[in-house]
Scaffold this active site. Structure first.
Site, PDB file in Angstrom:
ATOM      1  N   TYR A   1      -3.845   2.761   5.866  1.00 58.43           N
ATOM      2  CA  TYR A   1      -2.452   3.214   5.771  1.00 58.43           C
ATOM      3  C   TYR A   1      -1.932   3.776   7.102  1.00 58.43           C
ATOM      4  CZ  TYR A   1      -2.799   2.782   0.657  1.00 58.43           C
ATOM      5  OH  TYR A   1      -2.959   2.316  -0.619  1.00 58.43           O
TER       6      TYR A   1
ATOM      7  N   LYS B   1     -16.951  -1.349   0.638  1.00 58.36           N
ATOM      8  CA  LYS B   1     -17.055  -2.813   0.580  1.00 58.36           C
ATOM      9  C   LYS B   1     -17.953  -3.216   1.748  1.00 58.36           C
ATOM     10  CE  LYS B   1     -15.758  -6.733  -1.273  1.00 58.36           C
ATOM     11  NZ  LYS B   1     -16.296  -7.160  -2.574  1.00 58.36           N
TER      12      LYS B   1
ATOM     13  N   ASP C   1     -15.049  -3.481  -5.894  1.00 60.37           N
ATOM     14  CA  ASP C   1     -14.692  -4.371  -7.010  1.00 60.37           C
ATOM     15  C   ASP C   1     -15.509  -4.021  -8.250  1.00 60.37           C
ATOM     16  OD1 ASP C   1     -16.793  -5.161  -5.393  1.00 60.37           O
ATOM     17  OD2 ASP C   1     -16.407  -7.304  -5.557  1.00 60.37           O
TER      18      ASP C   1
ATOM     19  N   ASP D   1      -6.687   5.252  -3.513  1.00 56.34           N
ATOM     20  CA  ASP D   1      -5.337   5.159  -4.077  1.00 56.34           C
ATOM     21  C   ASP D   1      -5.409   4.390  -5.393  1.00 56.34           C
ATOM     22  OD1 ASP D   1      -2.645   5.143  -4.425  1.00 56.34           O
ATOM     23  OD2 ASP D   1      -2.152   3.944  -2.667  1.00 56.34           O
TER      24      ASP D   1
ATOM     25  N   ASP E   1      -5.664   6.152  -9.485  1.00 59.67           N
ATOM     26  CA  ASP E   1      -4.653   5.814 -10.486  1.00 59.67           C
ATOM     27  C   ASP E   1      -5.293   5.145 -11.695  1.00 59.67           C
ATOM     28  OD1 ASP E   1      -2.515   6.892  -9.252  1.00 59.67           O
ATOM     29  OD2 ASP E   1      -1.421   5.032  -8.920  1.00 59.67           O
TER      30      ASP E   1
END
Ligand code: NAD
Length: 361
Positions: free
Chosen positions: A142, A192, A224, A248, A252
């Site tokens: 980000y 990852k 994943d 993020d 959620d």
């Protein structure tokens, strides 16, 4: 007796209503164990109306002078059309930046009484959900440079950079290990590393930091797989630590599986333990001023403030136990009232819910 300064940022919409209940609970829960001194400052729409800015300098100064900050919520339709640079939400980003808040802690707890609100199958939630996602907040893709647009093979293309300095990984890993020490002593680092170089550094660094926390069991999971495991068997997780982008999404997802936005608190922590504590929901303008808001996420944010910034563990435990008791007794605000099979449940408003928590402290 220890003395702590708490800066209150009630904000907009239901913010002031839920804050009022949280202050009473904060005062009553510490009893004579500590002295709490409250200051109130402006943030968001109310700050725009009063000063023309969503984050006045005095608010930053008041927060910096405090041991911890409690935030209600900001924003609402009244300020939807103001210039982007002075939107209420930019005050929120501004205060996070000004306080150097680099880690975000989002617990996802499913209170057994609210299990029907979860979107997961009853047999999955029967095992319980009580996990904490620690998300890196100020680095990663980000904020990474370079970023932008260019031309590749004659066509428009865009790019971002996922980058972490080792020191950025180290400090958020420390927050996660320390949080795990205060909970079930298990930490799952999500990355990852089978594909991304930045994840390999992430993993190596978390392993290095783990040597300072021999009492915490560390495991690693690819993002994943973590997204899948969260819906297959969330009960397997205690604390999860991950980068900004992955966090993020996973925070959620973990909030969504508990099913009740009015119940979940969060913490953002910076260097030196200063933290900002807030519900994950927004200012709910549709129910503001009607005594309908659920104050429990705000009240549980006080418990997080006590636990993570002020080391007032016993009062934090008392608040959480009182919330559980009120739910077990069947009291519900509208947002957590079951649509079917509501026998045994009693609908209450914001003030009454706050009073019930106080009564059960
Ligand atoms: P929201 O979270 O405010 O509301 C979504 C829905 O959930 C609404 O129906 C609302 O009534 C309900 N709800 C939320 N909190 C509740 C509570 N405590 N008790 C009972 N019901 C509750 O999200 P939104 O409608 O997308 O956003 C409204 C405003 O809040 C916008 O201006 C948005 O930018 C702002 N916002 C602020 C924050 C923050 O301050 N951290 C976060 C998200 C949204």
């Amino acid at each position: 007796m220890s003395k702590y300064k708490i800066c209150l940022l009630p904000g907009d919409g239901i913010g002031p209503e839920i804050m009022e209940q949280a202050i009473e609970v904060a005062k009553a829960s510490v009893g004579s164990e500590a002295e709490l001194e409250f200051t109130t400052a402006l943030l968001g729409g109310v700050a725009i109306d009063t000063t023309g800015k969503p984050l006045p300098d005095e608010t930053v100064a008041a927060c910096k002078a405090a041991d911890g900050v409690l935030l209600g919520a900001v924003g609402g339709p009244k300020w939807d059309n103001v210039d982007r640079s002075i939107r209420p939400e930019s005050g929120l980003l501004g205060i996070r930046k000004a306080l150097g808040l680099f880690s975000n802690l989002r617990p996802a707890v499913l209170f057994p009484e609210l299990a029907p609100a979860s979107c997961l199958r009853a047999d999955i939630v029967a095992a319980g959900i009580d996990l904490l996602v620690v998300r890196e907040l100020t680095g990663g893709i980000y904020f990474g440079e370079p970023r932008g647009d260019k031309t590749i093979d004659g066509e428009p293309a865009s790019f971002n950079t996922m980058v972490y300095k080792q020191s950025e990984v180290r400090r958020v890993a420390r927050v996660a290990f320390e949080a795990a020490q205060k909970r079930g002593k298990r930490l799952c680092s999500v990355d990852k590393a089978n594909v991304l170089d930045v994840s390999r550094l992430w993993r190596e660094t978390v392993i290095e930091v783990s040597k300072d926390y021999p009492d915490v069991t560390l495991e690693h999971m690819y993002v994943d797989n973590a997204a899948m495991q969260l819906i297959r068997d969330p009960s397997q997780f205690d604390v999860v630590v991950t980068s900004n982008l992955f966090g993020d999404i996973l925070s959620d997802e973990s909030a969504a599986i508990t099913g009740s936005i009015g119940m979940l608190p969060s913490a953002s922590l910076g260097e030196g333990g200063i933290g900002l504590f807030e519900p994950i929901h927004g200012s709910a303008p549709d129910i503001a001023g009607q005594d309908k808001a659920n104050p429990l996420a705000m009240i549980l944010s006080v418990a997080m403030l006590f636990r993570h910034s002020l080391n007032l563990v016993a009062p934090a435990d008392r608040i959480e136990a009182a919330v559980r008791k009120v739910l077990a007794d069947g009291y519900r605000t509208g947002d957590i009232m079951p649509r079917e099979n509501a026998e045994g449940c009693k609908m209450v408003g914001c003030k009454e819910m706050g009073r019930l928590v106080l009564e059960n402290l």
